[in-house]
Enzyme design. Structure first.
Site, PDB file in Angstrom:
ATOM      1  CG  ASP E 385      -2.670 -39.294  41.408  1.00  0.00           C
ATOM      2  OD1 ASP E 385      -2.634 -38.942  42.601  1.00  0.00           O
ATOM      3  OD2 ASP E 385      -1.833 -38.927  40.566  1.00  0.00           O
TER       4      ASP E 385
HETATM    5  N1  LIG Z   1      -0.790 -44.575  32.840  1.00  0.00           N
HETATM    6  C1  LIG Z   1      -0.385 -43.553  32.138  1.00  0.00           C
HETATM    7  O1  LIG Z   1      -0.383 -43.588  30.940  1.00  0.00           O
HETATM    8  C2  LIG Z   1       0.100 -42.327  32.827  1.00  0.00           C
HETATM    9  C3  LIG Z   1       1.085 -41.561  32.220  1.00  0.00           C
HETATM   10  C4  LIG Z   1       1.542 -40.439  32.905  1.00  0.00           C
HETATM   11  C5  LIG Z   1       0.970 -40.089  34.119  1.00  0.00           C
HETATM   12  N2  LIG Z   1       0.000 -40.848  34.663  1.00  0.00           N
HETATM   13  C6  LIG Z   1      -0.572 -40.483  35.941  1.00  0.00           C
HETATM   14  O2  LIG Z   1      -0.012 -41.327  36.941  1.00  0.00           O
HETATM   15  C7  LIG Z   1      -0.956 -41.506  37.960  1.00  0.00           C
HETATM   16  C8  LIG Z   1      -1.184 -42.982  38.117  1.00  0.00           C
HETATM   17  O3  LIG Z   1      -1.869 -43.237  39.288  1.00  0.00           O
HETATM   18  P1  LIG Z   1      -1.392 -44.335  40.292  1.00  0.00           P
HETATM   19  O4  LIG Z   1      -2.433 -44.416  41.327  1.00  0.00           O
HETATM   20  O5  LIG Z   1      -1.026 -45.539  39.555  1.00  0.00           O
HETATM   21  O6  LIG Z   1      -0.049 -43.787  40.883  1.00  0.00           O
HETATM   22  P2  LIG Z   1       0.197 -42.489  41.777  1.00  0.00           P
HETATM   23  O7  LIG Z   1      -1.020 -41.720  41.969  1.00  0.00           O
HETATM   24  O8  LIG Z   1       1.393 -41.853  41.209  1.00  0.00           O
HETATM   25  O9  LIG Z   1       0.532 -43.117  43.186  1.00  0.00           O
HETATM   26  C9  LIG Z   1       1.535 -44.029  43.335  1.00  0.00           C
HETATM   27  C10 LIG Z   1       1.690 -44.280  44.807  1.00  0.00           C
HETATM   28  O10 LIG Z   1       2.544 -45.370  44.958  1.00  0.00           O
HETATM   29  C11 LIG Z   1       3.303 -45.202  46.132  1.00  0.00           C
HETATM   30  N3  LIG Z   1       4.584 -45.869  45.944  1.00  0.00           N
HETATM   31  C12 LIG Z   1       5.609 -45.499  45.179  1.00  0.00           C
HETATM   32  N4  LIG Z   1       6.603 -46.367  45.280  1.00  0.00           N
HETATM   33  C13 LIG Z   1       6.192 -47.330  46.135  1.00  0.00           C
HETATM   34  C14 LIG Z   1       6.786 -48.511  46.662  1.00  0.00           C
HETATM   35  N5  LIG Z   1       8.026 -48.900  46.317  1.00  0.00           N
HETATM   36  N6  LIG Z   1       6.073 -49.252  47.523  1.00  0.00           N
HETATM   37  C15 LIG Z   1       4.821 -48.869  47.895  1.00  0.00           C
HETATM   38  N7  LIG Z   1       4.236 -47.755  47.428  1.00  0.00           N
HETATM   39  C16 LIG Z   1       4.911 -46.996  46.551  1.00  0.00           C
HETATM   40  C17 LIG Z   1       3.447 -43.726  46.336  1.00  0.00           C
HETATM   41  O11 LIG Z   1       3.206 -43.438  47.701  1.00  0.00           O
HETATM   42  P3  LIG Z   1       4.438 -43.401  48.725  1.00  0.00           P
HETATM   43  O12 LIG Z   1       5.436 -42.468  48.153  1.00  0.00           O
HETATM   44  O13 LIG Z   1       3.800 -42.978  49.992  1.00  0.00           O
HETATM   45  O14 LIG Z   1       4.926 -44.810  48.804  1.00  0.00           O
HETATM   46  C18 LIG Z   1       2.320 -43.114  45.495  1.00  0.00           C
HETATM   47  O15 LIG Z   1       1.373 -42.496  46.301  1.00  0.00           O
HETATM   48  C19 LIG Z   1      -2.210 -40.799  37.551  1.00  0.00           C
HETATM   49  O16 LIG Z   1      -2.226 -39.544  38.117  1.00  0.00           O
HETATM   50  C20 LIG Z   1      -2.046 -40.673  36.071  1.00  0.00           C
HETATM   51  O17 LIG Z   1      -2.732 -39.592  35.538  1.00  0.00           O
HETATM   52  C21 LIG Z   1      -0.417 -41.996  34.058  1.00  0.00           C
END
Ligand SMILES: NC(=O)c1ccc[n+]([C@@H]2O[C@H](COP(=O)([O-])OP(=O)(O)OC[C@H]3O[C@@H](n4cnc5c(N)ncnc54)[C@H](OP(=O)(O)O)[C@@H]3O)[C@@H](O)[C@H]2O)c1
Ligand SMILES: NC(=O)c1ccc[n+]([C@@H]2O[C@H](COP(=O)([O-])OP(=O)(O)OC[C@H]3O[C@@H](n4cnc5c(N)ncnc54)[C@H](OP(=O)(O)O)[C@@H]3O)[C@@H](O)[C@H]2O)c1
Ligand SMILES: NC(=O)c1ccc[n+]([C@@H]2O[C@H](COP(=O)([O-])OP(=O)(O)OC[C@H]3O[C@@H](n4cnc5c(N)ncnc54)[C@H](O)[C@@H]3O)[C@@H](O)[C@H]2O)c1
Ligand SMILES: NC(=O)c1ccc[n+]([C@@H]2O[C@H](COP(=O)([O-])OP(=O)(O)OC[C@H]3O[C@@H](n4cnc5c(N)ncnc54)[C@H](O)[C@@H]3O)[C@@H](O)[C@H]2O)c1
Lengths: 364, 458, 110, 364, 458, 110
Positions: E385
């Site tokens: 994301d």
């Molecule tokens: N930081 C905060 O405070 C917080 C709190 C709540 C929500 N959020 C939200 O969380 C999101 C964070 O974004 P992000 O880019 O960090 O994460 P993300 O958008 O959730 O993407 C994480 C990616 O990691 C991959 N993944 C998961 N496990 C893996 C593994 N073992 N090895 C390799 N890849 C793996 C997944 O793809 P695959 O499944 O294809 O591997 C997934 O597409 C945002 O949407 C944000 O709004 C953040």
């Protein structure tokens, strides 16, 4: 032999000199162990556990027949005066400040062993209560600094912006200082440290912190301790440290020189150079303080800077502090025991150095 | 020779290539050796059944005698004496190759082409050098003579003279079609072999064995040329080439140039052994990362003993990587934590926690000590005092009476440290000089990285 | 074969010799040396061939000596290599590598 | 537009809704900023810094002319009654509990925006004050647990014997819970955690802690929050959690369900199953408590177990808590500002959800 | 031929070996190619100056013509069209080799040995297959025909029949000493080449080019046998062997068995391309660790963008190892931290601090974004994301308005994730399908370990 | 050379061919293929040789065709390989690898 563990009577003292585990150990050495009722309560060791380990729960009068008394703080004078001849007391004694007490022991022909005086040789490490308690103090100092500081220790990059990591400065990198460094680093702070010993630089770096090199000569004393500073050097050192102190969010001071007043590392002007909202934790406050304004057991606010003066810091974590202390003492007793009897071998450098009262004589 | 025989020889050559290939990987080494043996047996059997071969019975008897000498010798020799055994076998091989060429020369008396003549002289000289050179290495390793470099007076001049003489004699012999001169040439070369190897120090002898081995290979190739036998040419060349490379690899693994090994005794005083630079009289055994990696990878149980040096090197992440790698290979790994390792209580705990080492893998001293006797390798990473047996065995030592980790009970001890300098207590550690100890010198982090890479490459 | 062809064979064999062992790990130096040593024991073939056509007694004895020596080289070489390689027999066996398994090259002095 | 930042009047509140940094930001948006004298003192932001950033230092009467009021806690009723029409107040409002206040705003034709009501959409993350303050609370909860526990968090193998690591259990792994997990792990504790949301298991593991799987169905609510438990499930959950609680040295509870009383996770019997010398930190104490015995702002000792009830936990670290809060608010103001004027666009889902009083109407 | 010419040929053979050796290491590849070219030039010049060579002028003219065709074609072709260029060159080489054999056959009319006869047929068939096969691959890659597998009706039966027919014709031709039959055999083989390559899917074509390349090598070796020319034998065999191995390596790198590539269209529907298993219509480009390692190792500036996946995989230590390795090679590395990466505020900070990543290497979003346009490679480790351009470009997307890390401004984007599944917000990420994006599928920790190993091996 | 000797040469060349490229990294697959392709352009030597002894016009034209084709193979092959390898020219240069540098083998579909 009859080992007695009295309750501690000093204010703020929550530790106990023997824990259920070490009761077992002492009994294995052939001793009987009597623990004063409630002696372990404040540290989290209820009487029940002592009983289960095989100790007798007694009241304070048991001191009258004691052959070996294990305590944390020096015994009160009135207790010293009731000991029987030949009895050995093991505790911290601060012999320099407790001349009267030592005389009282001598008068009763009791012996007294001061844990502060244990030589820092490899063999004595397992009995080194100064080290074990300094460990606790250093850990707590870092926690307290973290808790008192109105900011985060770690760097955090969040949706509400980036919070920079706290800058922590540790002055004095002995046992306590190193542990404070390690703990602050664990929490994510950016840590730097200063000490006068030559080995300290590498030790500080071995924990991933930055060593501040002031370019002053090192001060190595006997037994791995530091030497006292001359007043001239003290002034120069403070001068050189000022910008480092001023740039810090939290300062933890742990410097000590055995048998002396703690060196003055941070004076009033240096405190005033700090930003408001910063914190100083002085764990040497009791022995004179590394910080001019610190008072043991008090939180002083000076121009927005919080100065937290330590008072018996290990007591703040009595359970583990007691556990470590009790094991130190038990290891010492093991050294002194032979077939269930006490044997004070003055040719052993450990005994020779630490036995401050023996056979009616004050030995210092 | 029939096509069938030639084809069998071809198969043998193929087997030899596969053998060398196999021998260079730990996994297939044994298999490779067997393939080589099969190929050799095939060639011998086919040769023995050659139509028109004379003296078949004496030949078979000779083979049986050779076998009866070699097998028990090879089977019964102590593991530690294997290098000298190899030297011996190599020497006799060299002698055999020289004899074959000479014999053919004697038989033809004069040779038709310049190439064949050169090959005869070549194999006479090189085979002889290989023979006596190997005998000297044998004597050195077996302790029959001193392992130190021996530089006879005048050798610096005498040895090259001898070399020139034997070449000259050979050329003269061919030119005059004289058998005697060629034999004299070979005898001179025998002496040359002795003088060639004498100045080499004991620690460097294995490199020289490898070099002589390559020599023998080339002798065999030359003999093949004389006999016009492709198998001998290919096999000899293979051994000559791989032996040369191997010699270089071995010299490099010891961190010394080949010329230094061969001629160092003439130029400087540092040929005594590869550890001469260490300021100590007692010998230590240092190895490189690849060796230790194999030791670790093929162990069942490995203890990691961290000390202050791990902290200084900030190698906590790397040590964990190594441990994880070993575990992935099925090795059981634990960390033995001495209560005063490092410079503050719990120093190792802080470090290893940072690297996320699971608490279950940490064993405190009392739990670790009973484990060492069943431990294959104890890897001591920047620790010293806490494993110093003096604390246990040497009353009067400043650390006497301090409980230590009994790593000396493990089958092998590996120290990763930068030098032979002592630790905090400032006292020497006898364990560093113990026969079961191997040292890997260098910063702990770098050494560990090398180990990680080496284990990965296995 | 003419000389250039021989040269070609020689060159190819040199390459093969170099390449197949170029990635060998140090621990295998000694076994590899020993294995190569056994391989050049194939001079036995040459020894047999010349002995088989020996005309004089001298030639015969010379040849037979060569046969004995070459046999010792070959047979002993393979056997001793095999012994050295026992440690690689397989994982999870009880005979773990002893310190001896480290090539003597490193420790001639112990 | 005239932005006014009053001092916080609530007891224990040390934060401030605007810091010098955000003064700059608000001014860049075309607003004028007035800060009440001493508003930032408790948080470590003296008036001088505000002035340097371009704010006017005013007294409380400035509220009378305010067009935009930024606060942390809900304004006192009397302040609400002095606002002029069209004024917008941004703060935490706890709208469910402050009906009277909302009416007061409505009566003055003032608008009020409740930060609790911001939708948790990606775009609103930078304004999400609940998250930023929960971050602070979680971090502090772990520090307090470490400081109050009479033992070490980390494993230490020392000359005086081995100190086992503390077992920390975190109940509720939302923003605060995750931060508590991370902080306790950093200090070396062995951490396990439980939560009712399905995603929590992976999130907990992503911090290196163990997730406790009770085998109960997950409770997913709207907007990524949890749903309330049925009483039946609550009982079953406590039953299953009991052994985990009993085995822990420190328990940190952070569970919440928006707009509800905090779920009861640890009842009296569970506390009594814990060993003496253990600690519970309940950061949900103010909203009813996850622990039956906890009281906000109090330390309760129950059969040797210390139960520390949180009260306005972010206020304990006012400097960084204010910094984060102020940035959240400034980001929100940026969304609402256009050419130095406020523009409440009710078609924006953020505004629509959080604007609880507008044009004389209470919108919930 | 004189010994001088033979020796020149020998040198050429040596050059070719060195060329192949050089070409297999990134460091010496270019140099290797030059050595090969030098060797080839030497052989041609020597051949042209052969005493008694007829038609010297026409030959030289032909060479000039060939050069004038080839050089501009090779120089001007677009980088992306290079594979088809290689195919074309390979095809004409195959044709040339077949022609040479045929010509010699025509000249001798009947051949003396069975071996030479077999070699003629072999080179006629295999050279022809290589020729037309290469033309078809060219057409596929150039877009002249569809890249999808083409299975003509009846091809399953027809192709083997064709193969048998051409072999049969060849044998008959030899047996009857008929030139015509051998030519017909070659023509049949031309058809066979077409049918052989038609069923191969576009993504697999490069593997087939490599296979045809090996075929041509063997054809050349056979021609060498026919002409009794050692150089051609050695060179052809070298290419045949290395080409065969290379074909297998390429097939393995694509994770598909060679038979699947060649005959998959007959047996199953999954031959379309190696990414067919992904449940998407849009094509993504996935690569393996070695490719990405080279991309990283030869970059000047690399951004690491961690996300929740890094935490899930607990790969913080490994990512640091990779960054350290790259820095040691002189690559500038920074970590770009998005404020909401992970699942709690500061999630990435906690992780990276555990791995002891220096704070100075972390850049928050506002500091990182201006850097991307000068970044060579952005490695997105388990983030999604926070780098999704939809947040910037796609009003109406649930994440529209959230600031993101503009990794799409970097020259190359590499994603390490397990699948094409979306992240927290549950929305697709167009950047995954962008031409500058490469995916390395798998658990982040494993992928990073592979990258570390691959970078170390460079 | 007799057939067995040829076989030996062949076998050795096969080993050399295998061994020298056995450790090649994926990124070099395409250049290596192209380089090998250029090498078999040495059939040009064969083409010259047969053309040089052509008796009939047919043979001559056939031979010349072979010469043209073989030249194209050889020259084009080396040139195109060199172009591909430009990216390995050296480190720290401004032309960083473009995504095109990833062998087409992986992305026939883009
Ligand atoms: N930081 C905060 O405070 C917080 C709190 C709540 C929500 N959020 C939200 O969380 C999101 C964070 O974004 P992000 O880019 O960090 O994460 P993300 O958008 O959730 O993407 C994480 C990616 O990691 C991959 N993944 C998961 N496990 C893996 C593994 N073992 N090895 C390799 N890849 C793996 C997944 O793809 P695959 O499944 O294809 O591997 C997934 O597409 C945002 O949407 C944000 O709004 C953040
Ligand atoms: N834990 C405590 O509380 C405490 C406190 C004070 C004193 N001590 C004392 O400290 C000692 C601890 O024993 P120990 O075995 O941990 O340490 P040690 O005996 O001091 O030995 C450390 C060894 O590490 C090596 N080393 C240093 N830096 C290195 C590097 N970068 N890479 C590789 N090796 C490195 C050194 O050898 P090279 O120089 O050859 O590399 C040295 O021999 C004990 O004597 C203990 O009594 C402990
Ligand atoms: N071998 C052993 O058994 C053993 C055991 C424990 C400690 N030690 C050694 O003893 C050292 C000191 O131990 P400690 O912590 O009990 O010492 P301490 O409590 O007496 O002093 C604390 C630190 O303050 C420093 N200090 C003194 N004057 C200073 C000044 N003017 N400015 C700055 N720093 C000043 C000292 O150098 C020391 O590091 C340890 O670091 C360790 O190396 C040895
Ligand atoms: N996308 C965004 O912008 C965004 C921002 C912040 C948080 N979030 C998500 O929202 C989630 C919850 O956030 P929060 O911390 O503000 O929630 P919260 O403060 O409302 O609750 C704290 C935690 O308690 C848990 N809980 C509720 N009832 C429970 C019970 N009976 N037993 C055990 N645990 C119980 C909840 O599941 C939650 O994890 C976060 O974990 C995160 O995934 C999303």
């Amino acid at each position: 032999m009859n080992v007695v563990v009295p309750s501690e009577t000093a204010e703020y003292e929550r530790r106990v000199a023997c824990v259920p585990d070490t009761v077992t150990k002492l009994r294995a050495l052939g001793h009987t162990v009597s623990v004063q009722r409630g002696a372990g309560d404040a540290a989290g060791y209820p009487d029940r556990l002592y009983e289960e380990a095989g100790a007798r729960i007694v009241d304070r009068d048991a001191l009258d027949d004691a052959e070996l008394v294990l305590a944390v703080q020096p015994l009160p004078l009135e207790d010293a005066r009731r000991l029987r001849a030949g009895c050995l007391v093991i505790s911290f004694l601060q012999p320099a400040e407790n001349a009267e007490l030592l005389e009282a022991f001598a008068a009763r022909k009791a012996s007294a062993l001061s844990l502060e005086r244990l030589p820092r040789i490899s063999r004595a490490q397992s009995m080194d209560a100064l080290s074990s308690q300094a460990l606790v103090a250093g850990y707590r100092a870092a926690l307290i600094a973290a808790e008192k500081l109105p900011r985060f220790f770690p760097l955090l990059m969040t949706a509400a912006g980036t919070v920079p990591p706290a800058k922590v400065l540790v002055l004095g990198a002995g046992v306590a200082g190193l542990q404070a460094i390690a703990t602050a680093r664990r929490l994510g702070a950016v840590v730097s440290a200063y000490d006068v010993r030559a080995a300290a630089a590498e030790e500080v770096r071995s924990l991933g912190a930055t060593f501040i090199d002031l370019g002053l000569e090192t001060l190595e004393g006997a037994g791995g301790y530091a030497r006292e500073m001359t007043e001239e050097r003290a002034i120069r050192q403070r001068e050189l440290l000022t910008p480092h102190v001023a740039a810090s969010d939290a300062v933890i001071t742990t410097a000590a020189v055995p048998g002396r007043r703690a060196p003055l590392l941070v004076d009033r002007a240096m405190v005033e150079a700090m930003r408001p909202g910063t914190v100083i934790v002085d764990i040497a406050a009791e022995s004179g303080g590394n910080v001019e304004l610190s008072r043991p057991g008090e939180e002083i606010h000076h121009q927005g800077v919080l100065i937290w003066g330590g008072r018996n810091m290990p007591s703040g974590m009595p359970y583990d502090a007691s556990r470590l202390y009790a094991r130190n003492v038990a290891n010492l007793v093991e050294l002194l025991s032979k077939d269930g009897e006490l044997k004070l071998d003055l040719s052993d450098e450990i005994v020779a150095a630490s036995l401050v009262v023996h056979e009616g004589q004050v030995r210092i | 020779m029939s096509n069938g025989v030639l084809f069998a020889y071809f198969v043998t050559a193929l087997c030899f290539i596969l053998a060398l290939k196999g021998l260079s990987s730990p996994k297939y080494a044994r298999y490779g050796n067997l393939v080589g043996a099969f190929g050799a047996a095939l060639a011998v059997v086919v040769t023995l059944t050659l139509h028109g071969l004379g003296h078949r019975i004496p030949i078979i008897v000779a083979i049986v005698i050779g076998t009866l000498i070699a097998v028990p010798a090879a089977r019964l020799v102590k593991m530690t004496a294997i290098p000298q055994m190899v030297a011996m076998f190599n020497g006799v091989g060299g002698a055999a190759a020289a004899l074959v060429s000479l014999d053919e020369y004697v038989k033809q008396h004069s040779v038709d082409s310049g190439g064949v003549a050169a090959a005869v002289v070549f194999s006479a000289i090189v085979g002889s050098v290989s023979f006596t050179g190997s005998l000297v290495t044998f004597a050195k390793l077996q302790g029959i003579m001193t392992g130190r470099p021996v530089v006879l007076p005048g050798a610096r001049v005498f040895t090259p003279v001898l070399a020139l003489a034997s070449v000259g004699l050979g050329i003269a012999g061919i030119a005059t079609s004289s058998v005697v001169l060629v034999v004299v040439c070979a005898i001179t070369a025998l002496a040359l072999g002795v003088f060639f190897v004498l100045p080499v120090g004991g620690a460097d002898v294995p490199v020289v064995i490898s070099l002589l081995n390559a020599f023998t290979g080339l002798t065999v190739a030359a003999s093949g040329y004389v006999l016009n036998n492709t198998l001998l040419i290919v096999a000899g060349t293979l051994v000559g080439a791989s032996g040369t490379l191997l010699t270089q690899l071995m010299a490099r693994a010891m961190g010394r140039p080949l010329t230094g090994i061969l001629f160092g005794a003439f130029t400087g005083p540092t040929t005594a052994g590869s550890t001469a630079e260490l300021a100590t009289d007692r010998a230590v055994r240092s190895a490189n990362a690849e060796d230790i990696a194999i030791l670790l990878a093929y162990a069942r149980k490995v203890a990691i003993v961290p000390g202050y040096g791990l902290a200084v090197a900030q190698a906590q992440h790397t040590v964990r990587e190594l441990a994880d790698l070993l575990e992935a290979r099925g090795v059981q790994v634990f960390y033995a934590i001495h209560p005063v390792a490092g410079r503050m209580p719990g120093h190792m705990n802080v470090l290893l926690a940072e690297a996320n080492v699971p608490y279950e893998q940490l064993k405190e001293m009392d739990a670790a000590n009973p484990e060492f006797s069943s431990t294959d390798v104890a890897v001591v990473v920047g620790a010293n005092d806490v494993v110093n047996p003096a604390a246990r065995d040497l009353p009067g030592s400043p650390i006497y009476g301090m409980p230590i980790l009994n790593v000396d009970e493990a089958a092998n001890v590996v120290f990763l440290k930068r030098s032979l300098r002592p630790g905090f207590a400032g006292i020497d550690n006898a364990l560093l000089y113990h026969p079961k100890t191997t040292l890997l010198f260098g910063d702990a982090k770098e050494s560990l990285s090398k180990l990680v890479a080496a284990v990965k490459n296995l | 074969m003419n000389n250039i062809e021989l040269l070609t064979v020689f060159m190819l064999a040199v390459f093969v010799g170099f390449e197949v062992i170029s990635k060998v790990s140090t621990i295998l130096h000694t076994p590899l040396m020993s294995g190569a040593n056994a391989i050049h024991g194939v001079i036995l073939v040459g020894a047999i061939l010349i002995t088989g056509v020996a005309d004089t007694a001298a030639q015969l004895w010379l040849g037979l000596a060569a046969v004995v020596l070459a046999t010792a080289n070959m047979v002993g070489g393979f056997v001793v290599t095999d012994r050295m390689l026992e440690m690689f027999k397989g994982r999870r066996t009880s005979n773990t590598p002893s310190p001896d398994a480290i090539p003597a090259g490193k420790d001639g002095r112990r």
